[in-house]
Structure formats: structure tokens, C-alpha cells
Motif scaffolding. Structure first.
Motif, PDB file in Angstrom:
ATOM      1  N   UNK A  38      24.207  66.558  52.625  1.00 11.62           N
ATOM      2  CA  UNK A  38      23.528  65.735  53.626  1.00 11.62           C
ATOM      3  C   UNK A  38      23.561  64.303  53.137  1.00 11.62           C
ATOM      4  N   UNK A  39      24.778  63.817  52.833  1.00 16.95           N
ATOM      5  CA  UNK A  39      24.913  62.515  52.193  1.00 16.95           C
ATOM      6  C   UNK A  39      24.791  61.357  53.171  1.00 16.95           C
ATOM      7  N   UNK A  40      24.878  61.639  54.472  1.00 16.23           N
ATOM      8  CA  UNK A  40      24.764  60.540  55.429  1.00 16.23           C
ATOM      9  C   UNK A  40      24.023  61.022  56.661  1.00 16.23           C
ATOM     10  N   UNK A  41      23.582  60.059  57.450  1.00 15.78           N
ATOM     11  CA  UNK A  41      22.906  60.393  58.692  1.00 15.78           C
ATOM     12  C   UNK A  41      23.822  61.201  59.592  1.00 15.78           C
ATOM     13  N   UNK A 196      32.192  51.115  52.738  1.00 14.90           N
ATOM     14  CA  UNK A 196      31.441  51.912  53.722  1.00 14.90           C
ATOM     15  C   UNK A 196      29.925  51.688  53.648  1.00 14.90           C
ATOM     16  N   UNK A 197      29.445  50.695  52.879  1.00 19.10           N
ATOM     17  CA  UNK A 197      27.990  50.536  52.762  1.00 19.10           C
ATOM     18  C   UNK A 197      27.516  49.234  53.412  1.00 19.10           C
ATOM     19  N   UNK A 198      26.230  49.225  53.764  1.00 20.54           N
ATOM     20  CA  UNK A 198      25.641  48.023  54.370  1.00 20.54           C
ATOM     21  C   UNK A 198      25.653  46.848  53.407  1.00 20.54           C
ATOM     22  N   UNK A 226      27.991  51.153  59.438  1.00 21.84           N
ATOM     23  CA  UNK A 226      27.053  50.650  58.431  1.00 21.84           C
ATOM     24  C   UNK A 226      27.513  49.316  57.854  1.00 21.84           C
ATOM     25  N   UNK A 256      21.706  52.866  64.485  1.00 23.37           N
ATOM     26  CA  UNK A 256      21.400  51.445  64.318  1.00 23.37           C
ATOM     27  C   UNK A 256      22.423  50.527  64.986  1.00 23.37           C
TER      28      UNK A 256
ATOM     29  N   UNK B 142      17.260  60.694  47.861  1.00 22.46           N
ATOM     30  CA  UNK B 142      17.803  61.307  49.072  1.00 22.46           C
ATOM     31  C   UNK B 142      16.786  62.242  49.714  1.00 22.46           C
ATOM     32  N   UNK B 147      18.226  62.007  53.392  1.00 25.95           N
ATOM     33  CA  UNK B 147      19.658  61.767  53.528  1.00 25.95           C
ATOM     34  C   UNK B 147      20.038  60.692  54.512  1.00 25.95           C
ATOM     35  N   UNK B 148      19.047  60.077  55.150  1.00 25.25           N
ATOM     36  CA  UNK B 148      19.374  59.058  56.148  1.00 25.25           C
ATOM     37  C   UNK B 148      19.255  57.657  55.563  1.00 25.25           C
ATOM     38  N   UNK B 238      19.188  44.396  52.919  1.00 25.72           N
ATOM     39  CA  UNK B 238      19.940  45.015  54.014  1.00 25.72           C
ATOM     40  C   UNK B 238      18.996  45.640  55.045  1.00 25.72           C
ATOM     41  N   UNK B 242      19.061  52.696  51.510  1.00 24.87           N
ATOM     42  CA  UNK B 242      20.289  53.487  51.549  1.00 24.87           C
ATOM     43  C   UNK B 242      20.353  54.277  50.241  1.00 24.87           C
ATOM     44  N   UNK B 244      21.946  56.725  49.130  1.00 26.65           N
ATOM     45  CA  UNK B 244      23.227  57.126  48.549  1.00 26.65           C
ATOM     46  C   UNK B 244      23.896  55.994  47.800  1.00 26.65           C
ATOM     47  N   UNK B 245      23.693  54.772  48.236  1.00 32.45           N
ATOM     48  CA  UNK B 245      24.479  53.666  47.702  1.00 32.45           C
ATOM     49  C   UNK B 245      23.673  52.592  46.997  1.00 32.45           C
TER      50      UNK B 245
END
Lengths: 321, 334
Positions: A38-41, A196-198, A226, A256, B142, B147-148, B238, B242, B244-245
Motif C-alpha cells: 500500500x505504498x501509494x494512494x 515521482x515525488x511532490x 504528485x 489532489x 505509513x 499509505x496515502x 509540500x 508523504x 513513502x518519500x
């Protein structure tokens, strides 16, 4: 009393039919889903939609979270085989190394449907089909929108690439390049990885604005939403107006970006549809009905969304992701 | 020699690197040094460097202290992610911003104390002890965000990322304030000496009456707190957490900042201001690479080459070479 007996008889008949089904063709009442994580929305939305699609079809879905590791996914597939599930959905975290475990599934006569990503294998009979988007096509849709919007006018485009080295990046770049190739006045003047990041999208865009002298930039193309959200913040901080002074187009369709479009700060996004499992169920049902193997690649649509529907789309998606 | 003179002499290689990196940026983008005022804030290439470099600088301050005790803190990137996640989720759940901020910083402090206990009390090697939180911490973040990417729009928190104090970016002001606080705490008291003593010889310093455990706990707690501060700033920048990052691989940047700042990984010596300059130099180099217009595939190669060059210039062998050349020249002149 009589009625109860009749119900019981019907139930028994149903059970025996189901038992026959297990041995025969219609076994897909239980499906195992080896999800990446579940690494991303987007990934979370894919899982949620898979669960709701299964419920709607009366299918029991067992989701195994692979936590980004192939060995976890392989373990999950083995346990699905041991449980005798009717079918296996796999969103492979990497493209290679699946041959052995998929051969085991094939030996157990359990069809495997790949979701969202492809695998590399010598033996395509190891999986029934792959349900995924065509990433080159996504880039094309984005590029064609820009060509349609700008027309014959010259347009200097800056590009925010994803993480260097992924096939996704190569494909999304290729599609966009193809779409703008016919219009020599629209050209990419700067390209850099925003990973791929904000945060990186914002940092890279800050640099573009300084290096290109803001007025020289006509449009921004980002390989995902993103990075674009970060880039929009950088443009606003520089006193520019994204959405009007500088056009934006990106890919994915996360909530978003719809909010940004509704606020007039973004122009277009190409959706990577997260309802891949539902299509997988449909393909599976058709296959189990007439036994005809589907094509090896089922392409999901890459739909373009514009600001006119953005507010409604944001409301629809914000709790899904 | 005066105190400032001594500092200048010790920091000459670091300052030279920073100035060279700035000049390179100026050559890449001629408007790099132009500063304008945009919406009441300073705006320009230098401001970008300071803004982007502030989180690494904060991590670098903590890392300098930790490394001075012959330790290392690999968990700071993950702690950044945790703090950002806590702040974002807390304000979105309707908590007042001071409370959300306190929770986020508290989470960082707790993470730092966790590391400190593992290292000081249980005697686990720092690289192993902090590796646990480096791996697990991102998972915790996370879990907090499910995870969002959690977007928030609480204006006070956002101010930390994009606001300004007297025209200066808040992130820079926070980093400078942290530097001042830790300089006073370590150099106006005996704490700095204790930290260095623990790094040189923990056993001897314990026998000499220094509370080594206390010093180690303090140092890792400080690192956690600074990482949490960096995490909140990065999230505010931002407008979202986030998990994950946020802070991904920044622990390595922080170590590099300390090394460029002349810190010894064997411990026993540290300079907070040079670590800060190291972080700024690193960010200046990164900014230059991003703007130079190389194909993105070359980013890491160029970065590696530049860093290797910088470290060679700072090496004792190079200093020896310079000394010999000077001697030879003066010898030839006599």
C-alpha cells in the motif's frame, strides 16, 4: 415444517452443485489477490476497489499485502494454491522471477490474472492475461491534449520525468514525444527527474523557472500528478499562474490534482484507472463461462479529465484514495 | 590567533567548497544571485538553496553531535517521515496547530530516546540500533498516513515551510536558530567537551566521572528532535505528509554534510557551523546539477564525481601536497 425441508433440500442441492463446480470449471468463488503493498494512494484505491468489486459479484477475495517484496508475494501465491482458490490475481512488484511459482499455479489448474503490471517470461501460458494500462498510450493522450490546446502556436514545454530507469518513465516519455512530434513548434526544452515525488517535483520546477526565465515556459508535462502538485506550488511561489499562464498536463488522476483543477491551477490529467480488479473479474467470468482464452493483454482505458468535471471527480475520489 | 580567525582557518576548505559551488551555479544560471521580492518574500536561486538545504542542515547538526560520540544515526530520514505524518494527521483530525506541532516534535524526541536507550543502556552498536528505526520507522509513518499522501492546509504549519521572517525563509531561520541554540549548549557549557570525550574514549570518560549514558541519550534525543523539526518543515513545504518519500536517503546526505564539514567518523571532534556549511555546500551542488541541463541519467554520476573531488581536496594527502609545493617554492626562492 414442509417448507423448511424444502429449503434444506434446495440448500443441499446448491452445496452439491457448488462442490461439482469446484471440481469442474466454475471455481472462482474465491480469488486470491497478491497485491504489491500500500505504498501509494493509487495502490490503496486499487485494493479497495478490488474488495468492493468482489463483494458486488459475490466473490470471496483474499488480499495478501506483499509489502514491496517479491518473496512475500510468492509465499502468498503458494498459500493461495494450497487453499485451492479458484483464481489468483497478481500485481507483480518486479517483472522477472515468477516462472516457478506460476508453473505451480498452472499445475494446480488455477488461472492467474496479472493486474497493472506485466511480467517477463518465456512461457506466456503461465498466466491467463494481463489487465493493465498502456503507458505509451497514456503519454500520447497527454501529448495530444496539449497539441489540441496549443494548436499551431509555438510552445516550450518542460518535462518532469519519473524515477530514472523505470520502463514506466520510458513509456510515458515515448508516448508524449510521439504525440508532439508532428508539431515542430511544440518542443520539450528541459527535462529532469522529479522522482515521482511532490518534493522533488517542486525542487526541479523551481530550477526550471530560474533557468528558463518563467515567461519562456508555455506548458509543463509531468509523468505523474504528485510531481505536478509540487510543480504547481513552485509556480505559485514564483508568482506565476499555473493553469492559465502555464498549461499543465500530468498522468494518474489522484484526488489532489482534481482539487487543483477545480481551483483553476491545473489543466488536464490522464487517469490510470484503479479498477483493474473489476476488469480482471469480468475477464475471468467470461473465460470460465465459455472456456475461451482471453487475449494476453487487456488494455484499460486512459481517460483524459479536464477542469469541467474536476470538482465532482474530487468529491468522488477523495475518500477512495 | 583570535577565535574567529581560528574558525576561518579550520573551515577554509569547507568555505572554499561552498563558494566554488555557488560560483558554478552562477555560471549555470546567470540570474542565480538575483534576489527579488515576491509576495513579501525574498525570491531567487540563493533562497532556493537555503530552503531546500534547511532540512539536511538540521539533520546535519544532530548527525554532527552523534558522530562526535563515535556513533551514527541512520534513522533520521524515517523520523522525518514520522514527524511529518503525525503533524499532518493531527491537524487534519482537528487538533490545534501548536498541539500538532508538539506531538510531531514529541514523536521525534521519543524516536531519539528509543535509539539512545538501545545504544546507551543496552549497548547495541549505533549503526545496528538506528538501522532498526530506519527500516521500521518508515513503516510506522505509513501506518499513520494509511499509505496515502495526507494533504493539509493549516496556515500556521504551512508558514513553517513557505513563510518568511523579515523576508528570510522560515526554514533558514529555524536552522540558524537551532545552530545558535546547540552552539550555546555545547560550547558555552562543558557538554561539548563531554561529547568529544565520549567519542575519544567512552571508558576513560566514564572513569573520569562523565555520565556517558546521559550524554549518549541526550545526543540521540537531540538528533531525533532535530529530525522531527526537519520533517515538519519538509511536510509544510509540500503541504502534505508523504510517508513513502519524506526524508528518503536524507540520512546519507546528513552524514555527507558532516563529512564535507570536516567531521571525523571516528568521533571526538565536531563543528556544528561547519556541518551546516557542509549541508549548504551539498545542496548548492545538487541545485547546480538539477539546473545544469544534463540528462537526468547523469545526475548521480555527476554528484558522485563532485563529492569525490571535494573529499579529495579535503584529504590529508592533498594538504601535504600543497605544503610540499609551498616548501619547494619558498626553497627555490631563497
Amino acid at each position: 415444517m414442509n417448507r423448511i425441508w424444502r429449503h434444506a433440500a434446495v440448500a443441499a442441492l446448491g452445496l452439491s452443485l457448488a462442490a461439482c463446480g469446484r471440481a469442474g470449471t466454475d471455481r472462482a468463488t474465491t480469488v486470491g489477490f497478491a497485491q504489491i503493498g500500500s505504498e501509494s494512494g493509487w495502490r490503496a484505491a486499487e485494493t479497495k476497489l478490488a474488495i468492493s468489486a468482489a463483494q458486488a459479484r459475490g466473490i470471496t477475495l483474499k488480499v495478501a499485502d506483499g509489502q514491496q517484496r517479491q518473496e512475500n508475494q510468492i509465499k502468498a501465491i503458494r498459500s493461495f494454491i494450497a487453499q485451492g482458490v479458484g483464481a489468483i490475481f497478481l500485481a507483480p512488484v518486479v517483472s522477472t522471477g515468477w516462472d516457478d511459482v506460476l508453473a505451480e499455479a498452472k499445475a494446480a489448474k488455477i488461472p492467474v490474472v496479472l493486474l497493472d503490471r506485466q511480467i517477463t517470461t518465456q512461457d506466456p501460458s503461465l498466466f491467463l492475461t494481463a489487465v493493465a494500462a498502456d503507458n505509451v498510450h497514456e503519454g500520447q493522450v497527454a501529448g495530444e491534449w496539449l497539441v489540441g490546446k496549443v494548436g499551431a502556436k509555438p510552445c516550450r514545454v518542460v518535462e518532469l520525468q519519473g524515477t530514472v530507469g523505470s520502463t514506466l518513465v520510458a513509456d510515458r516519455k515515448k508516448g508524449f514525444d510521439q504525440a508532439i512530434a508532428k508539431t515542430p513548434d511544440i518542443k520539450i526544452v528541459r527535462t529532469q527527474s522529479g522522482e515521482f515525488t511532490r518534493a522533488k517535483g517542486k525542487e526541479v520546477m523551481e530550477g526550471f523557472i530560474k533557468a528558463e526565465n518563467a515567461a519562456g515556459i508555455c506548458a509543463v508535462y509531468a509523468h505523474n500528478d504528485d510531481m505536478m502538485i509540487g510543480a504547481i506550488q513552485a509556480m505559485k511561489a514564483a508568482g506565476l499562474k499555473p493553469g492559465t499562464e502555464i498549461l499543465t498536463v500530468s498522468i494518474d488522476g489522484v484526488p489532489d490534482i482534481f482539487k487543483a483543477m477545480a481551483d483553476g491551477e491545473a489543466n488536464a490529467t490522464v487517469e490510470l484507472a484503479p479498477d483493474m480488479a473489476a476488469r480482471g473479474f469480468d475477464v475471468l467470468a467470461a473465460y470460465q463461462k465459455d472456456g475461451k482464452a482471453p487475449p494476453k493483454f487487456v488494455q484499460t482505458p486512459s481517460k483524459l479529465y479536464l477542469p469541467d468535471t474536476a470538482a465532482a471527480e474530487y468529491a468522488r475520489r477523495k475518500d477512495l484514495y | 590567533m583570535s577565535r574567529a580567525g581560528r574558525w576561518l582557518r579550520a573551515g577554509l576548505p569547507q568555505l572554499a567548497v561552498l563558494i566554488l559551488a555557488l560560483i558554478a551555479n552562477g555560471l549555470i544560471a546567470p540570474n542565480f544571485f538575483t534576489l527579488t521580492v515576491q509576495d513579501g518574500r525574498l525570491f531567487g536561486g540563493l533562497v532556493d538553496v537555503v530552503n531546500r538545504g534547511a532540512p539536511t542542515a538540521l539533520l546535519g547538526l544532530g548527525m554532527a553531535l552523534v558522530i562526535a560520540t563515535r556513533g551514527i544515526d541512520l534513522s533520521v530520514g524515517a523520523v522525518m517521515a514520522i514527524a511529518g505524518a503525525v503533524a499532518a494527521v493531527a491537524v487534519n483530525d482537528g487538533l490545534a496547530w501548536p498541539l500538532a506541532l508538539a506531538l510531531a516534535l514529541g514523536a521525534g524526541l521519543a524516536c531519539g530516546l528509543w535509539n539512545g536507550v538501545l545504544i546507551a543502556v543496552l549497548g547495541i552498536q549505533p549503526i545496528v540500533a538506528t538501522l532498526i528505526l530506519m527500516v521500521a520507522g518508515r513503516g510506522v509513518a505509513q501506518l499513520i498516513t494509511a499509505g496515502r499522501i495526507v494533504t493539509f492546509d493549516e496556515p500556521h504549519l504551512l508558514w513553517l515551510g513557505g513563510g518568511s521572517v523579515l523576508g528570510l525563509p522560515v526554514a533558514a531561520v529555524v536552522a540558524l536558530t537551532a545552530l545558535a541554540v546547540f552552539l550555546v549548549a555545547t560550547r558555552r557549557t562543558a557538554l561539548g567537551l563531554f561529547i568529544e570525550a565520549v567519542g575519544v574514549n567512552p571508558r576513560a570518560s566514564r572513569l573520569a566521572g562523565i555520565d556517558t549514558r546521559g550524554v549518549l541519550l541526550c545526543v540521540y534525543a537531540a538528533s531525533g528532535l532535530l529530525a522531527a523539526t526537519a520533517g515538519v518543515i519538509a511536510a509544510a513545504d509540500i503541504r502534505a505528509a508523504d510517508a513513502n518519500n519524506a526524508g528518503l536517503w536524507l540520512e546519507l546526505d546528513a552524514i555527507l554534510a558532516v563529512v564535507i564539514g570536516g567531521g571525523l567518523l571516528y568521533g571526538g571532534r565536531f563543528s556544528l557551523s561547519l556541518a551546516l556549511i557542509g549541508a549548504l555546500a551539498l545542496q548548492t551542488i545538487k541545485t547546480g546539477i538539477l539546473r545544469a541541463g544534463f540528462p537526468p541519467e547523469f545526475n548521480l554520476i555527476v554528484m558522485a564525481a563532485v563529492v569525490a573531488g571535494v573529499l579529495c581536496l579535503q584529504s590529508p594527502a592533498f594538504a601535504e601536497l600543497v605544503r610540499r609545493m609551498r616548501l619547494r617554492r619558498s626553497g627555490a626562492g631563497s
